[in-house]
Design an enzyme around this catalytic site. Structure first.
Site, PDB file in Angstrom:
ATOM      1  N   ASP A   1      75.235  52.724  30.958  1.00 13.78           N
ATOM      2  CA  ASP A   1      75.006  53.914  30.729  1.00 13.78           C
ATOM      3  C   ASP A   1      75.301  54.826  32.248  1.00 13.78           C
ATOM      4  O   ASP A   1      75.211  54.071  33.198  1.00 13.78           O
ATOM      5  CB  ASP A   1      73.584  54.436  30.235  1.00 13.78           C
ATOM      6  CG  ASP A   1      72.250  54.140  30.760  1.00 13.78           C
ATOM      7  OD1 ASP A   1      72.398  54.500  31.965  1.00 13.78           O
ATOM      8  OD2 ASP A   1      71.478  53.814  30.188  1.00 13.78           O
ATOM      9  N   PHE A   2      75.136  56.032  32.332  1.00 10.50           N
ATOM     10  CA  PHE A   2      75.623  56.758  33.696  1.00 10.50           C
ATOM     11  C   PHE A   2      74.634  56.269  34.753  1.00 10.50           C
ATOM     12  O   PHE A   2      75.151  56.036  35.770  1.00 10.50           O
ATOM     13  CB  PHE A   2      75.336  58.398  33.472  1.00 10.50           C
ATOM     14  CG  PHE A   2      76.004  59.149  34.400  1.00 10.50           C
ATOM     15  CD1 PHE A   2      77.203  59.183  35.129  1.00 10.50           C
ATOM     16  CD2 PHE A   2      74.868  59.403  35.406  1.00 10.50           C
ATOM     17  CE1 PHE A   2      77.214  59.692  36.213  1.00 10.50           C
ATOM     18  CE2 PHE A   2      74.977  60.438  36.369  1.00 10.50           C
ATOM     19  CZ  PHE A   2      76.456  60.542  36.928  1.00 10.50           C
TER      20      PHE A   2
END
Length: 234
Positions: A88-89
């Site tokens: 994820d980011f």
């Protein structure tokens, strides 16, 4: 090419090439000082190890010009890089890329149960009950999730690091498991995916390509494991 060999412009493994010389997947071939990328059959995939920084998206088309992992990868002729799983980011660490859809599928398919290892930083330590819950199972909205292993890595002040291993790759799974116990993860980093560990010399935003023989050996290993009957997990 014969002219390049005769003039000494072609070098194999540090020595001038000779006419009729045979080369294989493990050989380093350089022409005019530039290494050649050679392919030996359709069964040899390319594999990159990439150190993803937190703050990059694992997508080829990011909205509003936000940074993506693909901007740092080498260009490829006649193909494209496929991310093996996702981060994820806000998560950094090891991310694999390949040009082989078959290899990407084998590495991410749930039936193969490839281990993912992370370093997790939280505020404060985990209680005995919380450690037990994480390894026995935490109920999430998409089903029960559990860690295979968890071990303390130390820390400073109120921050504590843990090493965790699991065999799934669901969206934000690690963060959601800790959040279900009322714990916020302040930093998350993947340090290993299957047999590949993040090299200590690989800084954020850098990549390293596996030698063709190593990538080919990985595919053969996965093929052999797929043919073996699955053993029950303890």
């Amino acid at each position: 090419m014969e002219g390049a060999i005769a003039s000494g412009r072609l070098v194999v493994n540090g020595a001038p090439a000779t006419l009729g010389q045979r080369i294989g997947e493990g050989d380093r071939v350089v022409l005019d000082g530039r290494r050649l990328s050679l392919r030996f059959g359709e069964g040899t995939p390319r594999v990159l190890l990439y150190h993803k920084p937190a703050g990059e998206l694992v997508t080829a088309r990011a909205p509003s010009g936000r940074p993506t992992v693909f901007k740092n990868l080498p260009s490829m002729r006649g193909g494209h890089w496929i991310a093996v799983g996702r981060l994820d980011f806000n998560t950094g660490g090891l991310l694999l890329f390949t040009d082989s859809g078959e290899l990407a599928n084998r590495l991410t398919h749930p039936s193969n149960e490839i281990e993912r290892e992370y370093a997790v930083r939280i505020r404060g330590g985990l209680s005995r009950e919380q450690l037990l819950k994480l390894t026995q199972g935490v109920m999430l909205e998409d089903g029960t999730a559990k860690l295979d292993r968890i071990a303390p890595l130390g820390g400073s002040g109120s921050n504590r690091w843990y090493e965790i291993v699991l065999r799934e790759g669901r969206n934000r799974e690690v963060r959601r498991m800790f959040e279900a116990l009322g714990i916020t993860v302040s930093r998350l980093m993947r340090v290993r995916f299957g047999p590949f560990r993040l090299p200590s010399y690989l800084t954020r935003g850098q990549w390293r390509e596996l030698e063709p023989k190593d990538a080919g050996a990985l595919l053969k290993l996965l093929e052999a494991e797929a043919k073996e009957p699955a053993s029950p997990r303890s």
